[in-house]
Design a protein around this motif. Structure first.
Motif, short mmCIF file in Angstrom:
data_model
loop_
_atom_site.label_atom_id
_atom_site.label_comp_id
_atom_site.label_asym_id
_atom_site.label_seq_id
_atom_site.Cartn_x
_atom_site.Cartn_y
_atom_site.Cartn_z
N ALA A 19 -6.01 57.24 31.19
CA ALA A 19 -5.33 57.51 32.46
C ALA A 19 -4.30 58.62 32.30
CB ALA A 19 -4.66 56.25 32.99
N TRP A 20 -4.40 59.63 33.15
CA TRP A 20 -3.45 60.74 33.11
C TRP A 20 -2.04 60.29 33.46
CZ3 TRP A 20 -3.66 65.13 30.75
CH2 TRP A 20 -4.90 65.64 30.38
N SER A 21 -1.90 59.28 34.29
CA SER A 21 -0.56 58.81 34.65
C SER A 21 0.15 58.26 33.41
CB SER A 21 -0.64 57.76 35.74
OG SER A 21 -1.44 56.66 35.34
N ILE A 22 -0.59 57.58 32.55
CA ILE A 22 0.01 57.06 31.30
C ILE A 22 0.38 58.22 30.39
CG2 ILE A 22 -0.42 55.69 29.22
CD1 ILE A 22 -0.21 53.95 31.68
N ARG A 23 -0.53 59.17 30.22
CA ARG A 23 -0.27 60.32 29.36
C ARG A 23 0.95 61.10 29.81
NH1 ARG A 23 -6.44 62.68 28.95
NH2 ARG A 23 -7.34 60.88 27.91
N LEU A 24 1.04 61.37 31.10
CA LEU A 24 2.16 62.14 31.63
C LEU A 24 3.47 61.35 31.57
CD1 LEU A 24 0.35 63.90 34.58
CD2 LEU A 24 1.21 64.98 32.50
N SER A 25 3.40 60.05 31.71
CA SER A 25 4.61 59.23 31.57
C SER A 25 5.14 59.29 30.14
CB SER A 25 4.33 57.78 31.95
OG SER A 25 4.05 57.69 33.33
N ILE A 59 6.62 63.82 37.98
CA ILE A 59 5.93 64.10 39.25
C ILE A 59 4.43 64.14 39.02
CG2 ILE A 59 5.58 65.86 41.04
CD1 ILE A 59 8.20 64.27 41.30
N GLY A 60 4.00 64.76 37.93
CA GLY A 60 2.58 64.79 37.59
C GLY A 60 2.01 63.40 37.40
N ALA A 61 2.78 62.52 36.76
CA ALA A 61 2.32 61.15 36.55
C ALA A 61 2.18 60.41 37.88
CB ALA A 61 3.30 60.40 35.64
N ALA A 62 3.11 60.63 38.78
CA ALA A 62 3.03 59.99 40.11
C ALA A 62 1.79 60.47 40.87
CB ALA A 62 4.29 60.26 40.90
N ILE A 63 1.54 61.76 40.81
CA ILE A 63 0.35 62.31 41.48
C ILE A 63 -0.92 61.80 40.82
CG2 ILE A 63 -0.92 64.46 41.91
CD1 ILE A 63 1.88 65.80 42.24
#
Length: 74
Positions: A19-25, A59-63
């Motif tokens: 998941a990109w949201s995990i990576r970006l977080s 912001i990237g993680a939220a998106i």
């Protein structure tokens, strides 16, 4: 008022890996830590650079939480 039970999804390991949201977080957390640590060693970078990077990653993680990630379902 009933308490909600918190539980992990069945495929949480796959989600954590892909998941990109995990990576970006995680990237945001690294930038936040760097904002504290880097100035202790050097004043090479302008003040606030890591804050902006952490903000951008957050912001990237939220998106990313809202964007379809087809590889998650394979």
């Amino acid at each position: 008022m009933t308490a909600r039970k918190i539980y992990l999804l069945d495929d949480w390991r796959k989600i954590a890996r892909h998941a990109w949201s995990i990576r970006l977080s995680i990237v945001a957390a690294i930038f936040t830590a760097a904002e504290v640590v880097v100035p202790l060693f050097s004043d090479v970078l302008p003040r606030g650079v890591f804050v902006l990077l952490a903000f951008s990653a957050s912001i990237g993680a939220a998106i990313a939480r809202l964007v379809a990630q087809p590889e998650m379902h394979r």
